[in-house]
Every structure is written in C-alpha cells, then in structure tokens.
Design a protein around this motif. Structure first.
Motif, mmCIF file in Angstrom:
data_model
loop_
_atom_site.group_PDB
_atom_site.id
_atom_site.type_symbol
_atom_site.label_atom_id
_atom_site.label_comp_id
_atom_site.label_asym_id
_atom_site.label_seq_id
_atom_site.Cartn_x
_atom_site.Cartn_y
_atom_site.Cartn_z
ATOM 1 N N VAL A 67 0.826 -1.200 0.000
ATOM 2 C CA VAL A 67 0.000 0.000 0.000
ATOM 3 C C VAL A 67 0.870 1.263 0.000
ATOM 4 C CG1 VAL A 67 -1.790 1.223 1.296
ATOM 5 C CG2 VAL A 67 -1.855 -1.275 1.122
ATOM 6 N N TYR A 121 5.268 -13.780 3.316
ATOM 7 C CA TYR A 121 4.866 -14.793 2.338
ATOM 8 C C TYR A 121 5.368 -14.506 0.921
ATOM 9 C CZ TYR A 121 0.830 -11.614 1.526
ATOM 10 O OH TYR A 121 0.027 -10.543 1.259
ATOM 11 N N ASP A 152 -6.180 -12.372 -5.542
ATOM 12 C CA ASP A 152 -7.248 -11.365 -5.588
ATOM 13 C C ASP A 152 -6.734 -9.946 -5.784
ATOM 14 O OD1 ASP A 152 -6.093 -11.189 -3.111
ATOM 15 O OD2 ASP A 152 -7.954 -11.224 -1.962
ATOM 16 N N ASP A 180 11.037 2.702 5.918
ATOM 17 C CA ASP A 180 10.599 1.420 6.480
ATOM 18 C C ASP A 180 11.669 0.848 7.396
ATOM 19 O OD1 ASP A 180 8.232 -0.860 5.388
ATOM 20 O OD2 ASP A 180 9.742 -1.434 6.869
ATOM 21 N N VAL A 191 10.350 5.259 11.846
ATOM 22 C CA VAL A 191 9.908 6.618 12.154
ATOM 23 C C VAL A 191 9.611 6.657 13.641
ATOM 24 C CG1 VAL A 191 8.187 8.391 11.782
ATOM 25 C CG2 VAL A 191 9.023 7.036 9.859
ATOM 26 N N GLN A 196 4.478 -7.017 4.601
ATOM 27 C CA GLN A 196 4.086 -8.401 4.905
ATOM 28 C C GLN A 196 4.316 -9.327 3.713
ATOM 29 O OE1 GLN A 196 0.077 -8.827 6.681
ATOM 30 N NE2 GLN A 196 0.212 -6.670 7.207
ATOM 31 N N ILE A 229 -5.244 -6.018 0.172
ATOM 32 C CA ILE A 229 -4.343 -5.142 -0.554
ATOM 33 C C ILE A 229 -5.140 -4.214 -1.481
ATOM 34 C CG2 ILE A 229 -2.448 -5.117 -2.232
ATOM 35 C CD1 ILE A 229 -1.592 -7.859 -0.942
ATOM 36 N N ASP A 256 -3.610 -1.736 6.005
ATOM 37 C CA ASP A 256 -4.016 -2.507 7.192
ATOM 38 C C ASP A 256 -4.126 -1.682 8.468
ATOM 39 O OD1 ASP A 256 -4.072 -4.732 5.649
ATOM 40 O OD2 ASP A 256 -2.632 -5.894 6.841
HETATM 41 C C1 LIG Z 1 0.149 -15.140 4.883
HETATM 42 C C2 LIG Z 1 -0.639 -13.952 4.419
HETATM 43 C C3 LIG Z 1 -1.373 -14.040 3.238
HETATM 44 C C4 LIG Z 1 -2.093 -12.943 2.748
HETATM 45 N N1 LIG Z 1 -2.798 -13.064 1.594
HETATM 46 C C5 LIG Z 1 -3.468 -11.987 1.071
HETATM 47 C C6 LIG Z 1 -4.196 -12.083 -0.166
HETATM 48 O O1 LIG Z 1 -4.270 -13.158 -0.783
HETATM 49 N N2 LIG Z 1 -4.837 -10.974 -0.627
HETATM 50 C C7 LIG Z 1 -4.807 -9.768 0.045
HETATM 51 O O2 LIG Z 1 -5.387 -8.782 -0.453
HETATM 52 N N3 LIG Z 1 -4.138 -9.655 1.228
HETATM 53 C C8 LIG Z 1 -3.479 -10.733 1.752
HETATM 54 N N4 LIG Z 1 -2.817 -10.621 2.955
HETATM 55 C C9 LIG Z 1 -2.856 -9.327 3.664
HETATM 56 C C10 LIG Z 1 -1.896 -8.334 3.029
HETATM 57 O O3 LIG Z 1 -0.572 -8.845 3.029
HETATM 58 C C11 LIG Z 1 -1.943 -7.028 3.813
HETATM 59 O O4 LIG Z 1 -3.261 -6.507 3.724
HETATM 60 C C12 LIG Z 1 -0.976 -6.012 3.218
HETATM 61 O O5 LIG Z 1 0.357 -6.444 3.336
HETATM 62 C C13 LIG Z 1 -1.131 -4.668 3.913
HETATM 63 O O6 LIG Z 1 -0.256 -3.784 3.299
HETATM 64 P P1 LIG Z 1 0.254 -2.463 4.015
HETATM 65 O O7 LIG Z 1 1.125 -1.799 2.999
HETATM 66 O O8 LIG Z 1 -0.909 -1.745 4.571
HETATM 67 O O9 LIG Z 1 1.097 -2.946 5.283
HETATM 68 P P2 LIG Z 1 2.303 -4.002 5.472
HETATM 69 O O10 LIG Z 1 2.434 -4.905 4.327
HETATM 70 O O11 LIG Z 1 2.075 -4.578 6.819
HETATM 71 O O12 LIG Z 1 3.594 -3.079 5.509
HETATM 72 C C14 LIG Z 1 3.768 -2.130 6.541
HETATM 73 C C15 LIG Z 1 5.229 -1.746 6.628
HETATM 74 O O13 LIG Z 1 5.348 -0.603 7.489
HETATM 75 C C16 LIG Z 1 6.532 -0.708 8.224
HETATM 76 N N5 LIG Z 1 6.407 0.130 9.435
HETATM 77 C C17 LIG Z 1 5.462 0.074 10.396
HETATM 78 N N6 LIG Z 1 5.667 1.025 11.348
HETATM 79 C C18 LIG Z 1 6.786 1.688 10.960
HETATM 80 C C19 LIG Z 1 7.528 2.787 11.531
HETATM 81 N N7 LIG Z 1 7.163 3.392 12.669
HETATM 82 N N8 LIG Z 1 8.639 3.198 10.875
HETATM 83 C C20 LIG Z 1 9.044 2.584 9.704
HETATM 84 N N9 LIG Z 1 8.374 1.573 9.140
HETATM 85 C C21 LIG Z 1 7.267 1.125 9.762
HETATM 86 C C22 LIG Z 1 6.646 -2.193 8.521
HETATM 87 O O14 LIG Z 1 7.992 -2.557 8.801
HETATM 88 C C23 LIG Z 1 6.125 -2.825 7.218
HETATM 89 O O15 LIG Z 1 7.152 -3.143 6.312
HETATM 90 C C24 LIG Z 1 -2.090 -11.715 3.478
HETATM 91 C C25 LIG Z 1 -1.372 -11.615 4.664
HETATM 92 C C26 LIG Z 1 -0.644 -12.721 5.145
HETATM 93 C C27 LIG Z 1 0.134 -12.581 6.410
#
Ligand SMILES: Cc1cc2nc3c(=O)[nH]c(=O)nc-3n(C[C@H](O)[C@H](O)[C@H](O)COP(=O)(O)OP(=O)(O)OC[C@H]3O[C@@H](n4cnc5c(N)ncnc54)[C@H](O)[C@@H]3O)c2cc1C
Ligand code: FES
Lengths: 340, 106
Positions: free
Chosen positions: A14, A46, A53, A33, A86, A41, A295, A284
C-alpha cells in the motif's frame, strides 16, 4: 534534513502504490521502512505464496507483486529509507517534522501512515534481565561476524538464519546451536550440514531445549537451558544469538496523539485523514466501518489520500481530475514519449 | 453451538459459544477475549494466537501441520500443549474445549 511533499511510513504494497498515485498528481514522496527490504508483509511473511485477488492479476506471489509495484513507480525515482523506524513527529510552522531511529529528519506538509500491523522487529528472548545484556552479549542480528571470532557463542532458533549463522561462525568460534524441537525448519540441506559438523565435533547441537536464564554480572558469562522434561543444563558462553523471526509492533505510532482503536487508526473515509490534519492512514493500519484488510482496499485508500495531500502540498494550485489514458500531463510525469 | 473455555494467564476464564467452522482464534477475537492478538488475521504467519490446549484435549485435535509447528517455534514459551488458535477449527466434537493463553503473545 530532507524536504518533501509527503512522507510515507511503511514500504508495504500500500505504501509503494501510494507513491504512484502521488507521483501522478505531481507530488514527491519519500518512503521510510524499518525492514531492510521493500514489500512489507508480502515480502517478509509470504514472498513465495500465491495471491489470487489483486485486480487484473489472476495470480502473483508476495514477491512478484512487490516487484511489479516497484516497476510501476520507477518513473518517480523515489527514495526508500530502509532500516529506519519513524520515531517522532512534531508540528512546526504548519508542517510536520519527522525523525527516524537513524537520526534522519524530514520536513513535509503531509504524512501518510501505511504501517500495516506495525513495524517488523526481531522477536526477543522473554526472560528476566535480558534487556540489560542487549547488544552486550545478547544479539538478534549480526553486523560484523568477526566480532564473534574465538568466542563461545550460543545460537537459538530452528530456521535458516540460525542454521546458516551456526555453520558460518563454527569456522572460527565455539558454537552451540539450541532449538526447542529436534526438527529444524530451515533448508534441509543446511540442517544436514549442521548435523555433519556436529558429528565432526565442530559444532554442538542441543535439542529439544529452550532458554531458562542468563547468568552474568555486567556481561554474559553463561546460560541455563531447559529440556522438555524440565531438566536443566548450564552452558558457559560469551554471546547469545536469538533468531526467532520478526514480529509486528505498533511501536512509536501509539505515541503521536492519534486516535487508536485496537492497534488501528480510525480515519475519515472521504480522504483517509486521521484526527490530525495532514496525517493520513491507509492499508491494514486504518480502520472505518466495513474496512477489509485486503491489498486492493489499500490501493483505493491511497488514491483518495493522495488527492487530499495535494491540497496541503499545493495550497495555491487547483487539483484537476485526469485519466492516464488521455492526459498529456500525466503521461509526461510517467515519462511516456509518444510519436503520433 | 460448542462451548469453548478460554482461560487468561491470570486465571480469569471466559466460557463462550463459538459457531462451528470458526477457529479458536476467531472465537476469542469476536468475543473480545483478551490474550490473543492474531496480528496476521489467521494466516499462520505471526504466532500471536498461541494457546495451551487442555491436556485432555491435545490428542483430540486434528493433527498439527508442519507450517503450524514451524510457526510455534517463534511463539512465546511454547510447550507440548501449544497450538495456534487460528489453526484449530471448531467442530461439534470440540464442545467443552479448554484453552489457556500465555502471559503474552510476543
Ligand atoms: C500469509 C498472508 C497471506 C495474505 N494473503 C493476502 C491475499 O491473498 N490478498 C490480500 O489482499 N491480502 C493478503 N494478505 C494481507 C496483506 O498482506 C496485507 O493486507 C498487506 O500487506 C497490507 O499492506 P500495508 O502496505 O498496509 O502494510 P504491510 O504490508 O504490513 O507493511 C507495513 C510496513 O510498514 C513498516 N512500518 C510500520 N511502522 C513503521 C515505523 N514506525 N517506521 C518505519 N516503518 C514502519 C513495517 O515494517 C512494514 O514493512 C495476506 C497476509 C498474510 C500474512
Ligand atoms: S493469527 Fe497469526 S498465526 Fe494465527
């Protein structure tokens, strides 16, 4: 000090995609990050598992999705500041000042929090007094392997990091590898090498054992480990390494005065702004009625938050809605040259 | 609906009815029972839904898969009664199941 239009916290899917949405409307972003790699994640939890999807992508993996997203933001030449958490934010003259654990400072009118379930941090030993030895005998990563030369080292864990480091350090240090069960979950090949080294007397393996206590005054002198049946064993050691993977911790975000609801940040779904002007939350980490931790939802949230950032970053300009298909401006930003 | 007992590490117990097809993790989260974090939402990727299953139940549960066993490696203080709540699906046979939460998840 780095000045930018938007500071993005989190390089998960995201956080990467919002850079594209910002770039299209002419805003510059910097991404921070805590992980040592881009992808959140998807890459940490994974990388090889399939995802079915993502709109218009019938199948991809955590890793291939990350690669495609990075390809899509290439035109914007974005800086990623990895291994930086951060830490603090404060408001100065109507703009935000952001500070990281590595002492980098950013100035930006907007912050987009795309921090998932929090920053990835190493899982630590959960026993008494362990903090006081941290970095002084107890480590969760290795910066310079030579530090361990000729030392007695206990390595805990059953995954690849534990196995690989046990094998590597056994060349010049006295290694004991300790794991809670007899099977190692790391690569079979590495486990075989470790067992072989054990036979040759170049490495000790203790299973099924877990840590029970740490001994030492100002520095670590030994540990006690406990077997499944409760039997205790003492080992003299200089260093203890724990490789238990990573855990997501909300961390400093909880201290920024943002409204929180069970480790998530409530937002206004019109623009994904939090309770503070100029701070947005997407992916998330955000919550609102009907929120799905998918996602694809995060992508939509980013598109709206990006437009809201425009107002604060370019107060004297008017935002125009345009399609990439037909807008010469947007295509220019994407670096597309057409010979028509 | 099967009745499940969740015991917090302090000893406080919660007896709730959990619909079949849900998991032990979901039963706790939906009933706001503290002690299960479930950071990854049930994807067997975080080990923050770790529970100790009542000794009399451990052999009545579906066999542990290697992905779950691998994740338990990084759970907080696992023992031979450890399971991940998101990997146990409630069935009628599990009526009366007792699980205890560790003192913390990470
Ligand atoms: C096994 C598994 C399977 C999945 N399968 C699916 C799927 O099939 N379809 C789907 O849509 N979703 C799936 N998901 C969910 C999906 O991975 C998450 O919704 C998605 O990763 C969220 O993205 P994001 O960018 O919001 O956060 P994240 O991917 O969680 O990334 C957040 C990042 O922010 C960083 N961060 C946090 N706080 C700080 C800070 N203070 N300073 C610096 N960095 C920081 C973290 O280190 C991390 O790298 C799955 C999840 C898992 C665990
Ligand atoms: S909820 Fe993450 S492993 Fe069960």
């Amino acid at each position: 000090m780095i000045k930018t239009d938007v500071l993005v916290i989190g390089a998960g899917p995201v956080g990467i995609f919002v850079v594209q949405q910002l770039g299209l409307i002419g805003l510059k972003a910097e991404v921070v990050d805590n992980l040592d790699k881009i992808g959140g994640q998807c890459i940490e939890l994974y990388p090889d598992k399939p995802i079915y999807d993502i709109p218009a992508l019938p199948e991809c993996t955590g890793e291939s999705l990350t690669d495609s997203l990075l390809e899509q933001i290439k035109p914007f030449k974005t800086n990623f500041h990895l291994n930086e958490r951060v830490q603090e934010i404060s408001k100065e003259n109507n703009t935000w000042k952001i500070q990281t654990s590595g002492k980098k400072t950013f100035i930006a009118p907007n912050i987009i929090i795309a921090a998932g379930v929090g920053s990835f941090e190493p899982r630590k030993f959960q026993i008494k007094d362990v903090e006081k030895f941290e970095s002084k005998g107890i480590f969760y990563s290795i910066k310079d392997k030579n530090f361990f030369k000729n030392k007695k080292v206990c390595i805990f864990g059953g995954g690849d990091s534990a196995l690989d480091w046990a094998i590597e350090l056994s060349k010049f240090a006295d290694i004991t590898l300790i794991h809670r069960r007899n099977e190692f979950r790391g690569a079979e090949h590495s486990a075989t090498i470790a067992r072989q080294l054990e036979k040759e007397g170049k490495l000790k393996i203790k299973t099924p054992f877990q840590i029970s206590s740490i001994e030492g005054d100002t520095k670590v002198t030994g540990i006690t480990i406990k077997k499944d049946d409760g039997k205790l064993e003492k080992i003299a050691t200089d260093c203890v390494l724990g490789f238990f993977g990573l855990i997501m911790k909300l961390g400093p975000i909880a201290e920024w005065g943002l409204n929180l609801d069970n480790k998530t940040i409530p937002v206004n779904t019109e623009n994904f702004q939090t309770n503070k002007e100029g701070i947005f939350a997407i992916g998330d980490i955000c919550t609102y009625p009907g929120k799905l931790k998918l996602i694809l939802s995060g992508f939509h949230e980013g598109a709206l938050a990006a437009r809201a950032c425009f107002k604060l970053a370019r107060p004297n300009e008017k935002y125009r809605f345009e399609f990439t298909t037909t807008s010469k401006t947007l295509q220019g930003r994407l670096g597309i040259k057409k010979s028509d | 609906m099967p009745k499940i007992t969740y015991i917090e590490h302090t000893g406080k117990s919660h007896i709730v009815e959990v619909a079949t097809e849900l998991t032990v993790m979901e039963g706790a989260v939906q009933n706001n029972i503290p002690g299960i974090d479930a950071d990854c939402g049930g994807a067997c990727a975080c080990a923050t839904c770790h529970v100790y299953v009542g000794p009399e139940w451990i052999n009545k549960l579906p066999k542990i898969e290697s992905a779950e066993e691998d994740m338990l490696d990084v759970a907080f203080e696992p023992n031979k009664f450890s399971r991940l709540g998101c990997q146990i699906t409630i069935t009628d046979d599990l009526d009366g199941l007792v699980v205890k939460m560790p003192s913390k998840q990470a």
